[in-house]
Design a protein around this motif. Sequence first.
Motif, PDB file in Angstrom:
ATOM      1  N   LYS A  95      45.491  22.794  49.896  1.00  9.46           N
ATOM      2  CA  LYS A  95      46.073  21.498  50.255  1.00  9.46           C
ATOM      3  C   LYS A  95      45.461  20.334  49.475  1.00  9.46           C
ATOM      4  N   ALA A  96      44.762  20.617  48.399  1.00 10.36           N
ATOM      5  CA  ALA A  96      44.080  19.572  47.635  1.00 10.36           C
ATOM      6  C   ALA A  96      45.057  18.609  46.980  1.00 10.36           C
ATOM      7  N   VAL A  97      46.162  19.116  46.470  1.00 11.81           N
ATOM      8  CA  VAL A  97      47.120  18.242  45.791  1.00 11.81           C
ATOM      9  C   VAL A  97      47.777  17.306  46.800  1.00 11.81           C
ATOM     10  N   LEU A  98      48.107  17.815  47.964  1.00 17.82           N
ATOM     11  CA  LEU A  98      48.681  16.961  49.008  1.00 17.82           C
ATOM     12  C   LEU A  98      47.689  15.874  49.420  1.00 17.82           C
ATOM     13  N   PHE A  99      46.430  16.229  49.575  1.00 23.34           N
ATOM     14  CA  PHE A  99      45.379  15.271  49.900  1.00 23.34           C
ATOM     15  C   PHE A  99      45.253  14.214  48.806  1.00 23.34           C
ATOM     16  N   ALA A 100      45.294  14.640  47.547  1.00 20.45           N
ATOM     17  CA  ALA A 100      45.192  13.699  46.432  1.00 20.45           C
ATOM     18  C   ALA A 100      46.415  12.788  46.350  1.00 20.45           C
ATOM     19  N   VAL A 101      47.595  13.310  46.657  1.00 14.19           N
ATOM     20  CA  VAL A 101      48.810  12.479  46.656  1.00 14.19           C
ATOM     21  C   VAL A 101      48.691  11.387  47.708  1.00 14.19           C
ATOM     22  N   ILE A 102      48.228  11.742  48.885  1.00 14.78           N
ATOM     23  CA  ILE A 102      48.090  10.763  49.972  1.00 14.78           C
ATOM     24  C   ILE A 102      47.066   9.698  49.606  1.00 14.78           C
ATOM     25  N   LEU A 134      44.120  -0.012  36.632  1.00 11.46           N
ATOM     26  CA  LEU A 134      43.879   1.127  37.514  1.00 11.46           C
ATOM     27  C   LEU A 134      45.172   1.638  38.129  1.00 11.46           C
ATOM     28  N   VAL A 135      46.019   0.743  38.585  1.00 14.74           N
ATOM     29  CA  VAL A 135      47.310   1.160  39.146  1.00 14.74           C
ATOM     30  C   VAL A 135      48.184   1.773  38.054  1.00 14.74           C
ATOM     31  N   LEU A 136      48.131   1.232  36.848  1.00 12.83           N
ATOM     32  CA  LEU A 136      48.903   1.808  35.750  1.00 12.83           C
ATOM     33  C   LEU A 136      48.403   3.200  35.362  1.00 12.83           C
ATOM     34  N   LEU A 137      47.119   3.480  35.592  1.00 10.30           N
ATOM     35  CA  LEU A 137      46.589   4.836  35.384  1.00 10.30           C
ATOM     36  C   LEU A 137      46.968   5.774  36.529  1.00 10.30           C
ATOM     37  N   GLU A 138      47.056   5.238  37.723  1.00  6.41           N
ATOM     38  CA  GLU A 138      47.320   6.080  38.885  1.00  6.41           C
ATOM     39  C   GLU A 138      48.779   6.521  38.995  1.00  6.41           C
ATOM     40  N   ILE A 139      49.696   5.756  38.461  1.00  7.22           N
ATOM     41  CA  ILE A 139      51.111   6.111  38.593  1.00  7.22           C
ATOM     42  C   ILE A 139      51.446   7.422  37.864  1.00  7.22           C
ATOM     43  N   PRO A 140      51.050   7.623  36.586  1.00  6.66           N
ATOM     44  CA  PRO A 140      51.317   8.937  35.971  1.00  6.66           C
ATOM     45  C   PRO A 140      50.560  10.071  36.653  1.00  6.66           C
ATOM     46  N   TYR A 141      49.363   9.779  37.145  1.00 11.19           N
ATOM     47  CA  TYR A 141      48.588  10.779  37.890  1.00 11.19           C
ATOM     48  C   TYR A 141      49.345  11.212  39.141  1.00 11.19           C
ATOM     49  N   LEU A 142      49.919  10.249  39.841  1.00 13.67           N
ATOM     50  CA  LEU A 142      50.697  10.559  41.037  1.00 13.67           C
ATOM     51  C   LEU A 142      51.932  11.382  40.688  1.00 13.67           C
ATOM     52  N   VAL A 143      52.592  11.054  39.596  1.00 16.77           N
ATOM     53  CA  VAL A 143      53.770  11.818  39.165  1.00 16.77           C
ATOM     54  C   VAL A 143      53.379  13.251  38.818  1.00 16.77           C
ATOM     55  N   LEU A 144      52.275  13.438  38.115  1.00 19.14           N
ATOM     56  CA  LEU A 144      51.800  14.789  37.789  1.00 19.14           C
ATOM     57  C   LEU A 144      51.474  15.579  39.048  1.00 19.14           C
ATOM     58  N   LEU A 145      50.856  14.931  40.017  1.00 19.61           N
ATOM     59  CA  LEU A 145      50.527  15.611  41.273  1.00 19.61           C
ATOM     60  C   LEU A 145      51.788  16.011  42.025  1.00 19.61           C
ATOM     61  N   LEU A 146      52.767  15.123  42.056  1.00 14.91           N
ATOM     62  CA  LEU A 146      54.012  15.441  42.758  1.00 14.91           C
ATOM     63  C   LEU A 146      54.769  16.573  42.067  1.00 14.91           C
ATOM     64  N   ASN A 147      54.709  16.640  40.745  1.00 14.51           N
ATOM     65  CA  ASN A 147      55.394  17.711  40.020  1.00 14.51           C
ATOM     66  C   ASN A 147      54.771  19.081  40.257  1.00 14.51           C
ATOM     67  N   ILE A 148      53.493  19.133  40.483  1.00 16.56           N
ATOM     68  CA  ILE A 148      52.797  20.415  40.600  1.00 16.56           C
ATOM     69  C   ILE A 148      52.600  20.853  42.059  1.00 16.56           C
ATOM     70  N   ARG A 149      52.870  19.988  43.007  1.00 14.43           N
ATOM     71  CA  ARG A 149      52.498  20.227  44.406  1.00 14.43           C
ATOM     72  C   ARG A 149      53.076  21.509  44.981  1.00 14.43           C
ATOM     73  N   LYS A 150      54.368  21.733  44.864  1.00 12.76           N
ATOM     74  CA  LYS A 150      54.985  22.918  45.485  1.00 12.76           C
ATOM     75  C   LYS A 150      54.483  24.217  44.866  1.00 12.76           C
ATOM     76  N   ARG A 151      54.417  24.258  43.541  1.00 12.64           N
ATOM     77  CA  ARG A 151      53.915  25.477  42.885  1.00 12.64           C
ATOM     78  C   ARG A 151      52.460  25.722  43.232  1.00 12.64           C
ATOM     79  N   TRP A 152      51.669  24.655  43.357  1.00 13.58           N
ATOM     80  CA  TRP A 152      50.246  24.768  43.676  1.00 13.58           C
ATOM     81  C   TRP A 152      50.057  25.404  45.045  1.00 13.58           C
ATOM     82  N   GLU A 153      50.817  24.953  46.021  1.00 13.22           N
ATOM     83  CA  GLU A 153      50.627  25.433  47.388  1.00 13.22           C
ATOM     84  C   GLU A 153      51.243  26.804  47.621  1.00 13.22           C
TER      85      GLU A 153
END
Length: 170
Positions: A95-102, A134-153
């Motif tokens: 559940k690490a990716v879900l935690f990181a997304v939140i 910082l927010v401009l760095l976090e937006i692509p990070y959030l998109v990457l996390l959302l793309n990988i979340r289902k496969r990760w879990e």
Amino acid sequence: MQNEPTSIFDQDFLKETFVRRRQLMPLALKIYVWFFLAFSVYGALSFIYINSTRWLNVAKYESFDKLLLISIFTGLAFPVLRFLSNLFIWLEKRKAVLFAVIITALHILYCCFSFVIIFNMFRRFDFMMWTVPLVLLEIPYLVLLLNIRKRWEQTGISGNEQEQHFKGLK
């Protein structure tokens, strides 16, 4: 000796079917994880260093105020949570990716909210100019996390889980 076909019960066959969660991560996400691990440690240590003299002065001359505890907690909350979420990703927790997304979504909302509040109070942009990059760095990070979340879990397995599984087969 004969060449026997591989069976689904062989360990070598099972090793080929397992996909480590770290293998699911694109290179950009690995870089973001390491960057945010280091940045959160730097953020927590710099927050403590910058505010330590102020905390000592407040604690020395005034009663230990609840407001002081709240300021310490809120200043350290996001760096500690950011560090933990990225550490859990690197350790391949389910559940690490879900935690990181939140945590990332909450931090983006917090930065935007505090930026608007401070701008409305002081009518100056220079107080929180560090929030924009910082927010401009976090937006692509959030998109990457959302793309990988289902496969990760669903499909991934951590190295520790893989070792435990093969110990059970022996």
